[in-house]
Design a protein around this motif. Structure first.
Motif, PDB file in Angstrom:
ATOM      1  N   PHE A 263       0.785  -1.411   0.126  1.00  0.00           N
ATOM      2  CA  PHE A 263       0.152   0.159   0.081  1.00  0.00           C
ATOM      3  C   PHE A 263       0.887   1.486  -0.159  1.00  0.00           C
ATOM      4  CE2 PHE A 263      -2.611   2.992   2.723  1.00  0.00           C
ATOM      5  CZ  PHE A 263      -3.268   3.218   1.716  1.00  0.00           C
ATOM      6  N   LEU A 264       0.539   2.362  -0.943  1.00  0.00           N
ATOM      7  CA  LEU A 264       1.341   3.409  -0.981  1.00  0.00           C
ATOM      8  C   LEU A 264       2.915   3.146  -1.702  1.00  0.00           C
ATOM      9  CD1 LEU A 264       0.219   5.518   2.051  1.00  0.00           C
ATOM     10  CD2 LEU A 264      -0.601   5.569  -0.539  1.00  0.00           C
ATOM     11  N   GLY A 265       3.071   2.155  -1.965  1.00  0.00           N
ATOM     12  CA  GLY A 265       4.172   1.524  -2.359  1.00  0.00           C
ATOM     13  C   GLY A 265       5.186   1.189  -1.208  1.00  0.00           C
ATOM     14  N   PHE A 266       5.159   1.284  -0.168  1.00  0.00           N
ATOM     15  CA  PHE A 266       5.939   0.982   0.946  1.00  0.00           C
ATOM     16  C   PHE A 266       5.450   0.235   2.250  1.00  0.00           C
ATOM     17  CE2 PHE A 266       4.696   3.635   4.352  1.00  0.00           C
ATOM     18  CZ  PHE A 266       4.127   4.702   3.977  1.00  0.00           C
ATOM     19  N   MET A 267       4.102   0.155   2.227  1.00  0.00           N
ATOM     20  CA  MET A 267       3.235  -0.455   3.376  1.00  0.00           C
ATOM     21  C   MET A 267       2.934  -1.965   2.957  1.00  0.00           C
ATOM     22  SD  MET A 267       0.572   1.121   5.523  1.00  0.00           S
ATOM     23  CE  MET A 267       0.786   2.718   5.963  1.00  0.00           C
ATOM     24  N   LYS A 268       4.003  -3.016   3.119  1.00  0.00           N
ATOM     25  CA  LYS A 268       3.593  -4.211   2.919  1.00  0.00           C
ATOM     26  C   LYS A 268       2.512  -4.866   3.784  1.00  0.00           C
ATOM     27  CE  LYS A 268       6.628  -7.947   1.541  1.00  0.00           C
ATOM     28  NZ  LYS A 268       6.103  -7.962   0.132  1.00  0.00           N
ATOM     29  N   PRO A 269       1.510  -5.553   3.317  1.00  0.00           N
ATOM     30  CA  PRO A 269       0.490  -6.075   3.927  1.00  0.00           C
ATOM     31  C   PRO A 269       0.923  -7.137   4.975  1.00  0.00           C
ATOM     32  CG  PRO A 269       0.010  -6.736   1.674  1.00  0.00           C
ATOM     33  CD  PRO A 269       1.320  -5.742   1.866  1.00  0.00           C
ATOM     34  N   GLY A 270       0.733  -6.691   6.247  1.00  0.00           N
ATOM     35  CA  GLY A 270       0.892  -7.628   7.333  1.00  0.00           C
ATOM     36  C   GLY A 270      -0.440  -8.568   7.586  1.00  0.00           C
ATOM     37  N   THR A 271      -0.329  -9.512   7.637  1.00  0.00           N
ATOM     38  CA  THR A 271      -1.743 -10.381   7.329  1.00  0.00           C
ATOM     39  C   THR A 271      -1.914 -11.603   8.426  1.00  0.00           C
ATOM     40  OG1 THR A 271      -1.011 -11.857   5.598  1.00  0.00           O
ATOM     41  CG2 THR A 271      -2.081  -9.790   4.962  1.00  0.00           C
ATOM     42  N   LEU A 272      -3.022 -12.179   8.620  1.00  0.00           N
ATOM     43  CA  LEU A 272      -3.319 -13.244   9.410  1.00  0.00           C
ATOM     44  C   LEU A 272      -4.079 -14.237   8.263  1.00  0.00           C
ATOM     45  CD1 LEU A 272      -4.673 -11.903  12.570  1.00  0.00           C
ATOM     46  CD2 LEU A 272      -2.544 -13.166  12.393  1.00  0.00           C
ATOM     47  N   ALA A 273      -3.657 -15.310   8.162  1.00  0.00           N
ATOM     48  CA  ALA A 273      -4.617 -16.262   7.363  1.00  0.00           C
ATOM     49  C   ALA A 273      -4.947 -17.606   7.944  1.00  0.00           C
ATOM     50  CB  ALA A 273      -3.754 -16.394   6.100  1.00  0.00           C
ATOM     51  N   ASP A 274      -5.750 -18.270   7.406  1.00  0.00           N
ATOM     52  CA  ASP A 274      -6.015 -19.545   7.873  1.00  0.00           C
ATOM     53  C   ASP A 274      -6.099 -20.462   6.786  1.00  0.00           C
ATOM     54  OD1 ASP A 274      -8.732 -19.069   6.819  1.00  0.00           O
ATOM     55  OD2 ASP A 274      -9.900 -19.393   8.554  1.00  0.00           O
ATOM     56  N   GLY A 275      -5.652 -20.350   5.381  1.00  0.00           N
ATOM     57  CA  GLY A 275      -5.858 -21.228   4.558  1.00  0.00           C
ATOM     58  C   GLY A 275      -6.984 -20.872   3.558  1.00  0.00           C
ATOM     59  N   ARG A 276      -8.116 -20.336   4.155  1.00  0.00           N
ATOM     60  CA  ARG A 276      -9.215 -19.900   3.300  1.00  0.00           C
ATOM     61  C   ARG A 276      -9.383 -18.566   3.103  1.00  0.00           C
ATOM     62  NH1 ARG A 276     -14.346 -21.133   5.004  1.00  0.00           N
ATOM     63  NH2 ARG A 276     -13.534 -21.501   7.268  1.00  0.00           N
ATOM     64  N   ASN A 277      -9.487 -17.777   4.328  1.00  0.00           N
ATOM     65  CA  ASN A 277      -9.095 -16.130   4.514  1.00  0.00           C
ATOM     66  C   ASN A 277      -8.002 -15.678   4.932  1.00  0.00           C
ATOM     67  OD1 ASN A 277     -12.171 -16.011   3.815  1.00  0.00           O
ATOM     68  ND2 ASN A 277     -12.632 -17.109   5.444  1.00  0.00           N
ATOM     69  N   THR A 278      -8.096 -14.393   4.379  1.00  0.00           N
ATOM     70  CA  THR A 278      -6.809 -13.436   5.044  1.00  0.00           C
ATOM     71  C   THR A 278      -7.301 -12.041   5.442  1.00  0.00           C
ATOM     72  OG1 THR A 278      -5.599 -14.442   3.054  1.00  0.00           O
ATOM     73  CG2 THR A 278      -4.683 -12.795   4.233  1.00  0.00           C
ATOM     74  N   LEU A 279      -6.703 -11.894   6.544  1.00  0.00           N
ATOM     75  CA  LEU A 279      -7.135 -10.446   7.222  1.00  0.00           C
ATOM     76  C   LEU A 279      -5.956  -9.498   7.209  1.00  0.00           C
ATOM     77  CD1 LEU A 279      -9.558 -11.631  10.130  1.00  0.00           C
ATOM     78  CD2 LEU A 279     -10.240 -10.219   8.095  1.00  0.00           C
ATOM     79  N   LEU A 280      -6.315  -8.289   7.069  1.00  0.00           N
ATOM     80  CA  LEU A 280      -4.942  -7.347   7.323  1.00  0.00           C
ATOM     81  C   LEU A 280      -4.950  -7.123   8.947  1.00  0.00           C
ATOM     82  CD1 LEU A 280      -5.925  -4.473   5.194  1.00  0.00           C
ATOM     83  CD2 LEU A 280      -3.612  -5.595   5.243  1.00  0.00           C
ATOM     84  N   CYS A 281      -3.422  -6.935   9.153  1.00  0.00           N
ATOM     85  CA  CYS A 281      -3.405  -6.748  10.756  1.00  0.00           C
ATOM     86  C   CYS A 281      -2.323  -5.678  11.058  1.00  0.00           C
ATOM     87  CB  CYS A 281      -3.257  -8.098  11.446  1.00  0.00           C
ATOM     88  SG  CYS A 281      -1.810  -8.828  11.066  1.00  0.00           S
ATOM     89  N   SER A 282      -2.047  -4.915   9.740  1.00  0.00           N
ATOM     90  CA  SER A 282      -0.937  -4.032   9.686  1.00  0.00           C
ATOM     91  C   SER A 282      -1.484  -2.658   9.421  1.00  0.00           C
ATOM     92  CB  SER A 282       0.332  -4.436   8.979  1.00  0.00           C
ATOM     93  OG  SER A 282      -0.340  -4.434   7.706  1.00  0.00           O
ATOM     94  N   GLY A 283      -0.583  -1.616   9.586  1.00  0.00           N
ATOM     95  CA  GLY A 283      -1.113  -0.231   9.082  1.00  0.00           C
ATOM     96  C   GLY A 283      -2.304   0.213   9.913  1.00  0.00           C
ATOM     97  N   PHE A 284      -3.141   0.680   9.399  1.00  0.00           N
ATOM     98  CA  PHE A 284      -4.237   1.172   9.802  1.00  0.00           C
ATOM     99  C   PHE A 284      -5.097   0.315  10.468  1.00  0.00           C
ATOM    100  CE2 PHE A 284      -3.400   4.447   6.615  1.00  0.00           C
ATOM    101  CZ  PHE A 284      -3.505   5.509   7.082  1.00  0.00           C
ATOM    102  N   TRP A 285      -5.024  -1.026   9.982  1.00  0.00           N
ATOM    103  CA  TRP A 285      -5.978  -2.192  10.364  1.00  0.00           C
ATOM    104  C   TRP A 285      -4.939  -2.982  11.705  1.00  0.00           C
ATOM    105  CZ3 TRP A 285     -10.906  -2.495   8.879  1.00  0.00           C
ATOM    106  CH2 TRP A 285     -11.057  -1.550   7.901  1.00  0.00           C
ATOM    107  N   GLY A 286      -3.953  -2.121  11.891  1.00  0.00           N
ATOM    108  CA  GLY A 286      -2.888  -2.885  13.036  1.00  0.00           C
ATOM    109  C   GLY A 286      -3.162  -1.946  14.417  1.00  0.00           C
ATOM    110  N   VAL A 287      -3.770  -0.592  14.276  1.00  0.00           N
ATOM    111  CA  VAL A 287      -3.792  -0.012  15.527  1.00  0.00           C
ATOM    112  C   VAL A 287      -5.216  -0.172  15.987  1.00  0.00           C
ATOM    113  CG1 VAL A 287      -2.185   1.857  14.601  1.00  0.00           C
ATOM    114  CG2 VAL A 287      -4.425   2.043  13.977  1.00  0.00           C
ATOM    115  N   SER A 288      -6.284  -0.234  15.439  1.00  0.00           N
ATOM    116  CA  SER A 288      -7.421  -0.604  15.951  1.00  0.00           C
ATOM    117  C   SER A 288      -8.185  -1.343  14.831  1.00  0.00           C
ATOM    118  CB  SER A 288      -8.161   0.642  16.653  1.00  0.00           C
ATOM    119  OG  SER A 288      -8.872   1.067  15.480  1.00  0.00           O
ATOM    120  N   ARG A 289      -9.567  -2.088  15.125  1.00  0.00           N
ATOM    121  CA  ARG A 289     -10.092  -2.830  14.232  1.00  0.00           C
ATOM    122  C   ARG A 289     -10.924  -1.929  13.322  1.00  0.00           C
ATOM    123  NH1 ARG A 289     -10.717  -5.964  18.606  1.00  0.00           N
ATOM    124  NH2 ARG A 289     -13.000  -5.986  18.782  1.00  0.00           N
TER     125      ARG A 289
END
Ligand code: NDP
Length: 361
Positions: A263-289
């Motif tokens: 995102f914006l060329g430098f914010m690599k998405p930090g994610t959580l995944a279970d094999g079927r779905n993936t959620l963002l947990c970094s950047g804006f989505w890492g400070v609150s839900r």
């Protein structure tokens, strides 16, 4: 009486005209996020909100200069305009709900929340939800101009700079919403809500008239004399909120459409995944839900403060409405996500424990 009738039907005519503009002007065609119930294919949308708004603004200026309509005509006809919008919104809400099959809930619940999820008309050239949001934004834009014009006409050179700044920043809010119209195809209203009174009446009446309740209350009042440095701070509160809301929305949009890209060329998405779905947990989505909701509330607070008169409770109804709407929606979205993502959501909640306000709530 003639004046009342003109004011009452003005929103009907303007709304009809907005529909014609939306149909006639060139539009960006794009696939959305929601799937057609019958075919399972992604729904297609025609988006041209920014162009529609631009044409309306040009016409407002032309009408004002040529004297066809006074600059503040919508302000001086605001009460019949509000009543006319409310009646039209009510008629269309009933028409929409009565034309769908009951969902099994009470009629009142069906009327309020709606019966059908996605409605497209004119050979799929008009999507009901996206058109309603365009309509609300365009009408709000016209009201903002007219109410601000009234203030300027009344006070001349003694106008309140806060009122003008409020109008500019509120326009920023509308223009950037329409500029990023496609991003809003990925939002809760579009994928989780039905078309009923809440949406139809909300966009015909609540959005264009209630959102500027602060300006409604102060357009007739003199400059409160807020020092320029305080105006700068209030504008900064608005833009901090805008950064949080727009940033979070864009990060999620990029993640859903191009998950591999930073995102914006430098914010690599930090994610959580279970094999079927993936959620963002970094950047804006890492400070609150839902830091985007905090952003939206800060924008409303910044706008309200710009108007001056902070002791007048009427001005605070707009940010308070956001607090009520978004704190309730966060709970509803949380339930939806917990059901959809199961253990993955629990993991996300553990990783990002705050709902809306980082470190606090
Ligand atoms: P969000 O943009 O937060 O969308 C919530 C959805 O995003 C969830 O249902 C889920 O859907 C997905 N999601 C949630 N967490 C994650 C994550 N960590 N990673 C990936 N996907 C996730 O909320 P809204 O749609 O309600 O709001 C969108 C914007 O509109 C906000 O900025 C809000 O403030 C604004 N808004 C403005 C209003 C106004 O009047 N100005 C009124 C209401 C909202 P999925 O199933 O796709 O994963």
């Amino acid at each position: 009486m003639t004046d009342f009738i003109a004011g009452f039907f003005a929103p009907w005519i303007i709304c009809g005209f907005i529909l014609v503009l939306h149909l006639a002007l060139p539009a960006q065609r794009t696939a959305g996020y929601v799937r057609d119930d019958l075919t399972g294919k992604l729904l297609e949308y025609r988006l041209n909100g920014l162009l529609v708004l631009l044409v309306l603004m040009v016409l407002w200026v032309v009408f004002g200069f040529t004297g066809i309509l006074a600059w503040d005509w919508l302000y001086s006809h605001r009460w019949p305009g509000l009543i006319g919008s409310a009646v039209l919104g009510l008629i269309l809400s009933f028409a929409e709900v009565l034309s769908g099959w009951p969902t099994g809930r009470s009629f009142v619940a069906d009327l309020y929340f709606g019966r059908r999820m996605n409605r497209q008309f004119f050979n799929s050239r008009v999507d009901a939800k996206m058109f309603l949001y365009l309509l609300g934004a365009a009408m709000l834009g016209l009201n903002l101009l007219s109410f601000t014009a009234h203030h300027l006409v009344q006070f001349g050179s003694a106008f309140s700079p806060g009122v003008v700044l409020y109008c500019i920043l509120f326009f920023w809010f509308l223009v950037e919403y329409l500029f990023f119209e496609r991003v809003h195809l990925y939002t809760y209203d579009i994928f989780a809500e039905r078309v009923g009174f809440k949406l139809v009446w909300g966009c015909f009446t609540f959005y264009p008239y209630f959102y500027l309740i602060g300006l409604w209350a102060v357009a007739d009042l003199p400059d409160p004399g807020t020092p320029w440095w305080l105006l700068v701070i209030f504008a900064a509160i608005f833009f901090t909120g805008w950064g949080l809301a727009r940033g979070a929305n864009m990060q999620k949009y990029h993640f859903k459409t191009r998950p591999e890209r930073s995102f914006l060329g430098f914010m690599k998405p930090g994610t959580l995944a279970d094999g079927r779905n993936t959620l963002l947990c970094s950047g804006f989505w890492g400070v609150s839900r839902h830091v985007n909701y905090l952003g939206e509330i800060l924008e409303a607070i910044g706008l309200t403060l710009l108007l001056g008169y902070p002791a007048r409770w009427l001005l605070w109804l707009y940010p308070l409405y956001y607090v009520f709407l978004l704190f309730t929606r966060e709970r509803a979205d949380e339930r939806r996500c917990a059901a959809k993502y199961g253990e993955l959501w629990e993991e996300y909640v553990e990783r990002v424990p705050r709902r809306i306000i980082p470190w606090i709530y």
